[in-house]
Scaffold this motif. Sequence first.
Motif, PDB file in Angstrom:
ATOM      1  N   ALA A   1      -8.717  -1.646   0.467  1.00 36.31           N
ATOM      2  CA  ALA A   1      -7.615  -0.709   0.223  1.00 36.31           C
ATOM      3  C   ALA A   1      -6.564  -0.723   1.325  1.00 36.31           C
ATOM      4  N   SER A   2      -6.994  -0.836   2.573  1.00 31.46           N
ATOM      5  CA  SER A   2      -6.031  -0.805   3.684  1.00 31.46           C
ATOM      6  C   SER A   2      -5.105  -2.021   3.675  1.00 31.46           C
TER       7      SER A   2
ATOM      8  N   GLN B   1      -1.433   1.525  -2.507  1.00 31.83           N
ATOM      9  CA  GLN B   1      -1.396   2.832  -1.842  1.00 31.83           C
ATOM     10  C   GLN B   1      -0.105   3.576  -2.201  1.00 31.83           C
TER      11      GLN B   1
ATOM     12  N   LYS C   1       0.615   7.239  -4.248  1.00 35.33           N
ATOM     13  CA  LYS C   1       1.523   8.291  -3.786  1.00 35.33           C
ATOM     14  C   LYS C   1       2.564   8.636  -4.849  1.00 35.33           C
TER      15      LYS C   1
ATOM     16  N   ASP D   1       3.664  11.201   4.073  1.00 35.30           N
ATOM     17  CA  ASP D   1       2.284  11.030   3.639  1.00 35.30           C
ATOM     18  C   ASP D   1       1.936  12.161   2.663  1.00 35.30           C
TER      19      ASP D   1
ATOM     20  N   LEU E   1      -8.476  10.138  -1.742  1.00 36.70           N
ATOM     21  CA  LEU E   1      -7.700   9.025  -1.190  1.00 36.70           C
ATOM     22  C   LEU E   1      -8.555   7.771  -0.984  1.00 36.70           C
TER      23      LEU E   1
ATOM     24  N   PRO F   1      -7.203   4.559  -4.982  1.00 38.56           N
ATOM     25  CA  PRO F   1      -6.654   3.197  -4.885  1.00 38.56           C
ATOM     26  C   PRO F   1      -7.614   2.129  -5.402  1.00 38.56           C
TER      27      PRO F   1
END
Length: 530
Positions: A360-361, A367, A371, A444, A469, A473
């Motif tokens: 995911a990062s 991501q 949002k 954020d 969170l 994702p």
Amino acid sequence: MVALELPTQLLFLLLALVLLISIFRRHGRHHRLPPSPVGLPIIGHFHLLGPLLHRSFRDLSDRLGPLFSIHLGSVPCIVASSPELASEFLKTNEVSFAARVDSLAVSRLTYGYSMAFAPFNSYWKFIRKLTMNDLLSSRNVNSFASLRSRELRRFLRLLAEKSERNEAANVSAELQKLSFSVIAQMVLGSDGTANAGMDRGRAEEARTVVREVTRIFGELNLSDFFWVLKRLDFQGYGKRIEDIFRRYDGLIEAILGEREELRRNRNKEEEKEGVVKCRNLMDILLDHLEDQKDNETVEFTRLHVKGLIMDIFTAGTDTTSSSIDWTLSELINNPTVLKKARDEIDRVVGKTRLVNESDASNLPYIQAMVKETLRLHPVVPVVSRKCIKECKIGKYIIPENAMLFINSWAITRDPKYWENPLEFQPERFLQGHEGSNSTSSSIDVKGQHFELFPFGSGRRMCPGMNLALQTLPTFIAAIIQCFDFKVVGDGGDGHALSMEEGPGLASPRAHELLCVPVPRLSPLSAILEP
């Protein structure tokens, strides 16, 4: 004749006097409230509100400005629709608005012991600490990663089976089952099945009850504002609440009884196994129930256990499934965005394995997409609070016990703060990408920016934020990595999918998403193996 007329005249005089006194008292108490539309006697402004509160509030805000007041019965209510006002209420004056708005449905269905709606007191502090430390901490959320992966693969295999038969899947319903299964196993424990140890009938009944609870929590009940109507059950809410309560109480009592029997019969040696296991919430709560040493200053009973479990189910099930549902719907309507998301997945993950949480990062576009979904379709479109201490906001005085509604849905669609606010543009959250700007790309969703705060802000923000969170994702990326969707019915034949909202706490889609899944990867069966 005169003797008959005199009492009548006196009666009218007295009635007029009472009316004048009432008007002056009302004016004296509330003349420093924000501007208000014209109301009706007794009911106040109920007639101006539709089933989708955020839309009704937005329409009133267009007429009255970002801060206005209404009366629901005799209850004064403040409605705010700007980031500046949200910050003023939830940050600057957080202590005055530290309580959430309770209702007959919440009180009954959580046994009066809801964490989400509890007053800001010692019980709330104790139960939030217990929940955050023992279930929803980053460490515990990470420890349940294998559970989430297993349930995600189970969901994807179901879609693959539908695809093989060229059969339509009710994606909305299956997403609800997926999110319920994850929460149920975190709360009740896992036996390796999707039903957390429950038979299919009991699991389906539990899912149905949770859906009904989240729906009724999102509705306005006149009896909450008119005490004279509480016994009349004018809208039939009382009957619905009691029916849901009876079914939930029967389910949770059976599950608790079975767990207590298991704990009594458990071999002490088994508890000393060298393998470290994930502790589920029910065992944690029963540990506290059996050992009061850790909470001597806070009453903790069996009813607290049942109320908190209901809290977790309602907060974690429909909110997660609804967010994924909205994302998939937006992607179906925005094929260019879908292509960019898939290109990123294929570049970072490839086509020979399934995306997982550790990826995911490295998926910034995914991501940003999450949002953007939370912006257009916030999990809770209206943040509600109760004033526990008289407070001054600008030139206005907010009285104690007034209700506060912050229309986060209107804020996240306001063109003053968002460019092209009605368009689905994940790029706005990516620094340096076309369509982004220095303001939106730095925002954020963790309650620090009041242009976008889907999980709330401050001490009353959602404790499940880390879990959401972590989950959203990966689940979204895996679904679009594996499948295209051929829409059936509404939105089929190349037409845009309807984005109409339905009533409920999590503001779900009004129409369920029905699609025939079409595999993208081959061989899909090998990729979906555990």
